[in-house]
Structures are given as structure tokens and as C-alpha cells.
Write an enzyme that holds these catalytic residues in place. Structure first.
Site, PDB file in Angstrom:
ATOM      1  N   HIS A   9      12.020  25.744 -12.417  1.00  0.00           N
ATOM      2  CA  HIS A   9      11.398  26.565 -13.462  1.00  0.00           C
ATOM      3  C   HIS A   9      12.415  27.448 -14.195  1.00  0.00           C
ATOM      4  O   HIS A   9      12.235  27.761 -15.360  1.00  0.00           O
ATOM      5  CB  HIS A   9      10.287  27.440 -12.858  1.00  0.00           C
ATOM      6  CG  HIS A   9      10.745  28.327 -11.750  1.00  0.00           C
ATOM      7  ND1 HIS A   9      10.954  27.850 -10.459  1.00  0.00           N
ATOM      8  CD2 HIS A   9      11.077  29.641 -11.713  1.00  0.00           C
ATOM      9  CE1 HIS A   9      11.368  28.851  -9.693  1.00  0.00           C
ATOM     10  NE2 HIS A   9      11.451  29.942 -10.424  1.00  0.00           N
ATOM     11  N   CYS A  66      19.225  25.561 -12.875  1.00  0.00           N
ATOM     12  CA  CYS A  66      18.277  26.479 -12.251  1.00  0.00           C
ATOM     13  C   CYS A  66      18.454  27.819 -12.957  1.00  0.00           C
ATOM     14  O   CYS A  66      18.997  27.863 -14.057  1.00  0.00           O
ATOM     15  CB  CYS A  66      18.466  26.540 -10.739  1.00  0.00           C
ATOM     16  SG  CYS A  66      20.054  27.165 -10.159  1.00  0.00           S
ATOM     17  N   GLY A  67      18.002  28.894 -12.360  1.00  0.00           N
ATOM     18  CA  GLY A  67      18.108  30.173 -13.062  1.00  0.00           C
ATOM     19  C   GLY A  67      19.557  30.575 -13.295  1.00  0.00           C
ATOM     20  O   GLY A  67      19.943  30.972 -14.398  1.00  0.00           O
ATOM     21  N   HIS A  99      40.564  17.255 -13.946  1.00  0.00           N
ATOM     22  CA  HIS A  99      41.415  17.524 -12.781  1.00  0.00           C
ATOM     23  C   HIS A  99      40.712  17.260 -11.451  1.00  0.00           C
ATOM     24  O   HIS A  99      41.340  16.825 -10.493  1.00  0.00           O
ATOM     25  CB  HIS A  99      41.878  18.990 -12.776  1.00  0.00           C
ATOM     26  CG  HIS A  99      42.917  19.305 -13.804  1.00  0.00           C
ATOM     27  ND1 HIS A  99      43.805  20.345 -13.685  1.00  0.00           N
ATOM     28  CD2 HIS A  99      43.202  18.716 -14.992  1.00  0.00           C
ATOM     29  CE1 HIS A  99      44.606  20.401 -14.744  1.00  0.00           C
ATOM     30  NE2 HIS A  99      44.252  19.418 -15.566  1.00  0.00           N
ATOM     31  N   ARG A 134      48.910  13.779  -9.059  1.00  0.00           N
ATOM     32  CA  ARG A 134      48.676  15.079  -8.400  1.00  0.00           C
ATOM     33  C   ARG A 134      47.188  15.399  -8.283  1.00  0.00           C
ATOM     34  O   ARG A 134      46.746  16.000  -7.303  1.00  0.00           O
ATOM     35  CB  ARG A 134      49.427  16.199  -9.134  1.00  0.00           C
ATOM     36  CG  ARG A 134      48.913  16.536 -10.519  1.00  0.00           C
ATOM     37  CD  ARG A 134      49.859  17.515 -11.208  1.00  0.00           C
ATOM     38  NE  ARG A 134      49.278  18.194 -12.346  1.00  0.00           N
ATOM     39  CZ  ARG A 134      49.114  17.647 -13.554  1.00  0.00           C
ATOM     40  NH1 ARG A 134      49.461  16.379 -13.772  1.00  0.00           N
ATOM     41  NH2 ARG A 134      48.596  18.354 -14.537  1.00  0.00           N
TER      42      ARG A 134
HETATM   43  C1  RB5 Z   1      14.360  30.732  -9.133  1.00  0.00           C
HETATM   44  O1  RB5 Z   1      13.687  31.890  -9.438  1.00  0.00           O
HETATM   45  C2  RB5 Z   1      15.853  30.964  -8.964  1.00  0.00           C
HETATM   46  O2  RB5 Z   1      16.091  31.626  -7.771  1.00  0.00           O
HETATM   47  C3  RB5 Z   1      16.592  29.640  -9.016  1.00  0.00           C
HETATM   48  O3  RB5 Z   1      16.292  29.006 -10.221  1.00  0.00           O
HETATM   49  C4  RB5 Z   1      18.104  29.688  -8.996  1.00  0.00           C
HETATM   50  O4  RB5 Z   1      18.596  30.642  -9.889  1.00  0.00           O
HETATM   51  C5  RB5 Z   1      18.747  29.781  -7.712  1.00  0.00           C
HETATM   52  O5  RB5 Z   1      20.010  29.781  -7.647  1.00  0.00           O
END
Ligand code: RB5
Length: 146
Positions: A9, A66-67, A99, A134
Site C-alpha cells: 500500500h 513500499c513506503g 558495478h 574487478r
Molecule cells: C507500510 O506502512 C510500511 O511500513 C512499508 O511500506 C515499508 O515502508 C516498510 O519498509
């Protein structure tokens, strides 16, 4: 090139925006979810879905949102063969591939807006591992830990 996308979300809206952008740039996209906005979903479900597909060679690269990008990278890196990192600057998004052979880019949907995310995603998608001695030597030392 096929790119896998995944988001909880915290990254859903940015995933939908990047999906259109990357498609219009000619990339084939597979969306590993979440396919609907669900405020109660959990980032590992989508991060691991993308990571397992990368490990199975179903796509060369993935982008997980994610957030913050942090949880997604922690989860994805548990899967052997996945090299995931949060990159919110374009230098790292490109050099992580050239790299370090990074194959999953993690973004924070609460950290970057769509224009910065577009630059990051296109920089990541358009970069290739250098195959320089490398870089191969350093990567081999990392892979030996798996
Ligand atoms: C969700 O609220 C949040 O914790 C998740 O999306 C993320 O940021 C976790 O690292």
C-alpha cells in the site's frame, strides 16, 4: 526487456504510475501485485513474489516499492540470486547495476515523487553490468556467501 513490479500500500500509487511510464518506454511489464490498493497488505508478500521470479529467471530486473523501500529490500535480499537495494539517487540506481549487478531496485513511495522515480527506474532499467574483471571479482566474493 521484461521488468517485474511489486508494491504494498505504501508504493501502490507509484507502482501504477511507473507501470504506465515503463510501458510507454517500451518495456514489457509483469505486475506481481498488489493488484488493488489494500491499506492492510504486507510488503514481504510482494517483495518476495518479485524476488522469487527474478531468482527463477522469469525476468531480468524487478522494481519493488513500499513506503520507504527498506522493508522491500530486506525481504527481497533473503532470496538467493537477488541483489536488491534502495536507491533514491540516479548515480546509485545506475552504478548499482554496472558495478554490482543489482537486479532489483527498491523505491520508497513516500520518499520520491513520480518524476524522480521515473529517472531512477529508467536509469536502472537502461544499465548493464560492466563485466569488468574487478567488478566480477567483487561480486564473486559476495555470491560466495549465498
Ligand atoms: C507500510 O506502512 C510500511 O511500513 C512499508 O511500506 C515499508 O515502508 C516498510 O519498509
Amino acid at each position: 526487456m521484461k521488468i517485474l513490479l511489486g508494491a504494498d500500500h505504501g508504493g501502490f500509487e507509484l507502482k501504477e504510475q511507473l507501470k504506465s511510464i515503463l510501458k510507454s518506454e517500451g518495456y514489457e511489464i509483469e505486475d506481481a501485485g498488489n493488484l488493488i490498493y489494500d491499506a492492510k497488505d504486507d510488503y514481504p508478500d510482494f517483495a518476495i513474489a518479485v524476488a522469487k521470479k527474478i531468482a527463477n529467471n522469469e525476468a531480468e530486473k524487478g522494481i519493488i516499492i513500499c513506503g520507504s523501500g527498506v522493508g522491500a529490500s530486506i525481504a527481497a535480499n533473503k532470496i538467493k540470486g537477488v541483489r536488491a537495494c534502495v536507491c533514491h539517487d540516479t548515480y546509485s540506481a545506475k552504478q548499482g547495476v554496472t558495478h554490482d549487478n543489482m537486479n532489483v531496485l527498491c523505491l520508497g513511495g513516500r520518499i520520491v515523487g513520480v518524476e524522480v522515480a521515473k529517472e531512477l527506474a529508467l536509469g536502472f532499467a537502461g544499465s548493464v553490468f560492466s563485466n569488468e574483471e574487478r567488478h566480477k571479482r567483487r561480486l564473486a566474493k559476495v555470491l560466495a556467501l549465498e
